[in-house]
Design a protein around this motif. Structure first.
Motif, mmCIF file in Angstrom:
data_model
loop_
_atom_site.group_PDB
_atom_site.id
_atom_site.type_symbol
_atom_site.label_atom_id
_atom_site.label_comp_id
_atom_site.label_asym_id
_atom_site.label_seq_id
_atom_site.Cartn_x
_atom_site.Cartn_y
_atom_site.Cartn_z
ATOM 1 N N LYS A 45 0.796 -1.243 0.000
ATOM 2 C CA LYS A 45 0.000 0.000 0.000
ATOM 3 C C LYS A 45 0.822 1.284 0.000
ATOM 4 O O LYS A 45 0.379 2.272 -0.557
ATOM 5 N N SER A 102 4.030 -4.739 10.594
ATOM 6 C CA SER A 102 5.477 -4.663 10.850
ATOM 7 C C SER A 102 5.804 -4.430 12.322
ATOM 8 O O SER A 102 6.874 -4.815 12.796
ATOM 9 N N GLY A 148 4.495 -4.402 5.515
ATOM 10 C CA GLY A 148 4.807 -3.415 4.496
ATOM 11 C C GLY A 148 6.100 -2.704 4.825
ATOM 12 O O GLY A 148 7.164 -2.993 4.282
ATOM 13 N N GLU A 149 6.018 -1.787 5.784
ATOM 14 C CA GLU A 149 7.151 -0.911 6.110
ATOM 15 C C GLU A 149 8.457 -1.661 6.394
ATOM 16 O O GLU A 149 9.525 -1.252 5.926
HETATM 17 C C1 LIG Z 1 -1.011 -0.957 6.532
HETATM 18 C C2 LIG Z 1 -1.455 -2.199 7.128
HETATM 19 C C3 LIG Z 1 -0.556 -3.260 7.281
HETATM 20 C C4 LIG Z 1 0.911 -3.126 6.945
HETATM 21 O O1 LIG Z 1 1.488 -2.235 7.848
HETATM 22 P P1 LIG Z 1 3.077 -1.993 7.925
HETATM 23 O O2 LIG Z 1 3.277 -1.227 9.175
HETATM 24 O O3 LIG Z 1 3.445 -1.235 6.704
HETATM 25 O O4 LIG Z 1 3.712 -3.325 7.971
HETATM 26 C C5 LIG Z 1 -1.030 -4.432 7.821
HETATM 27 N N1 LIG Z 1 -2.318 -4.574 8.186
HETATM 28 C C6 LIG Z 1 -3.216 -3.576 8.050
HETATM 29 C C7 LIG Z 1 -4.620 -3.797 8.486
HETATM 30 C C8 LIG Z 1 -2.819 -2.366 7.520
HETATM 31 O O5 LIG Z 1 -3.702 -1.372 7.403
#
Ligand SMILES: *Cc1c(COP(=O)(O)O)cnc(C)c1O
Length: 365
Positions: free
Chosen positions: A35, A199, A221-222
């Motif tokens: 995302k 993360s 993600g991060e």
């Molecule tokens: C954005 C999001 C993630 C990923 O988050 P990171 O901190 O980038 O790893 C996982 N689960 C949900 C529900 C999210 O909104």
């Protein structure tokens, strides 16, 4: 083209591979979340090459973009679907995270109409107060979901550290395991997916002192993209923190006084310059000042890191002013800036920033 985000896909592959390996040893599968890159198919490809089992995206238009870009892997919509988008969700995403019965009912009808089966992960609220069903309401909720056609209950999940900054720990993760065990016993089923978080869960998940319980899935993600832990933004050992660089061009490079002169009001963005003004008769202290063609229209400037030897002095819509250090920068030279999560998100969603995907170091400029 400048400004431009340079995206080192090889570093994303390596980061994904490293975390997939470490978490695999703990029995935890990884969903790679795109995302922050607006659902980039190239980034999704790198995550999959690194071994993630599925791709997570928060917006349906980005899920559709991943499909158009050739991604055939399992895609999980990580934000609760909108009631107005259930047809699109069922058509493009395999699984979604859910916390509203009315929406799951609509997903069920849409899936039945399309002759498809949609996976549902029920999100549970465990303290951070963003999405999720209250634990006391979980059994009744699950019972209703199980009665619906067109949707399969894939498992339970939770999300911490986003809204309130609640840290994933042994206590809240054990609570999730307990809820899973309770639901399975009560309804005589086996849940295949227990998604413990994002993360921010890595510290908990990789600490050998913690029992992971039934948690077998994280959505990352991060940590993969930027190589850092969102709880304190510290670099994670063994990961690249420089997969993304924001490249921008020097449009002015001159020796100028350190101190402004004249009388002072607000700057373009409402701040007031502090410190001493240059008065008539003062000895004029000079410095190298560099202007880069990058501004608040392009990126969250608070989240960028200047290249070594440079320091950020200030910014407006289209100008970033740097302390040029000792070695004067050449006009036309490109400088590469590090980005944090906020800066990455803004740069990726800015129409004025182009993207360039690389599999190794950029050519000599
Ligand atoms: C954005 C999001 C993630 C990923 O988050 P990171 O901190 O980038 O790893 C996982 N689960 C949900 C529900 C999210 O909104």
């Amino acid at each position: 083209m400048s400004p431009r985000l340079e995206i080192r896909l090889d570093r994303i592959v390596e980061n994904a591979g490293t975390l997939v390996g470490r978490l695999g040893a703990r029995g935890i599968a990884v969903c790679g979340v795109t995302k922050a890159t607006q659902g980039s198919p190239a980034v999704a490809g790198a995550l999959l090459a690194g071994g993630v089992g599925s791709i997570g995206e928060s917006r349906i238009e980005n899920v559709e973009g991943l499909r158009r870009g050739g991604v055939t892997a399992e895609v999980m919509l990580v934000r609760g679907p909108m009631l107005s988008q259930v047809d699109r969700v069922v058509a493009s995403a395999d699984v979604s995270l859910n916390s509203e019965l009315a929406i799951i009912e609509a997903l069920s009808s849409a899936a039945a109409a399309q002759g498809r089966t949609h996976g549902v992960v029920v999100m549970v609220e465990l303290g951070d107060l963003r999405e999720g069903v209250m634990p006391s309401e979980l059994p009744g909720f699950v019972e209703r979901v199980m009665a619906l056609r067109g949707v399969t209950l894939r498992g339970l999940g939770t999300n911490l550290a986003c809204q309130s900054g609640v840290v994933p720990d042994a206590t809240n993760m054990a609570e999730l395991t307990e809820l899973v065990v309770g639901v399975e016993a009560r309804f005589g089923l086996a849940l295949d997916l227990v998604s413990g978080g994002n993360s921010a869960n890595l510290g908990w998940a990789l600490d050998g002192a913690n029992d992971v319980g039934r948690i077998n899935h994280l959505r990352l993600g991060e940590a993969i993209l930027l190589g850092c832990d969102p709880l304190d933004r510290a670099p994670i050992e063994g990961l690249h923190t420089d997969a993304f660089h924001l490249m921008a061009e020097v449009i002015e490079s001159k020796r100028k006084p350190v101190r402004p002169r004249g009388s002072l009001g607000q700057t373009a963005f409402g701040t007031v310059t502090t410190g001493q003004l240059l008065e008539t008769g003062d000895a004029v202290e000079m410095m190298n000042r560099v202007i880069v063609g990058l501004g608040r229209q392009d990126v969250e400037l608070a989240g960028i890191t200047a290249p070594p030897g440079f320091g950020v002095l200030g910014s407006s819509s289209d100008h970033l002013v740097l302390d040029g250090g000792v070695e004067p920068a050449a006009v036309g030279a490109e400088l590469g800036f590090g980005v944090d999560y906020a800066a990455l998100l803004r740069a990726m969603s800015s129409p004025s920033v182009t993207r360039s995907f690389l599999w190794g170091p950029a050519r000599e400029r």
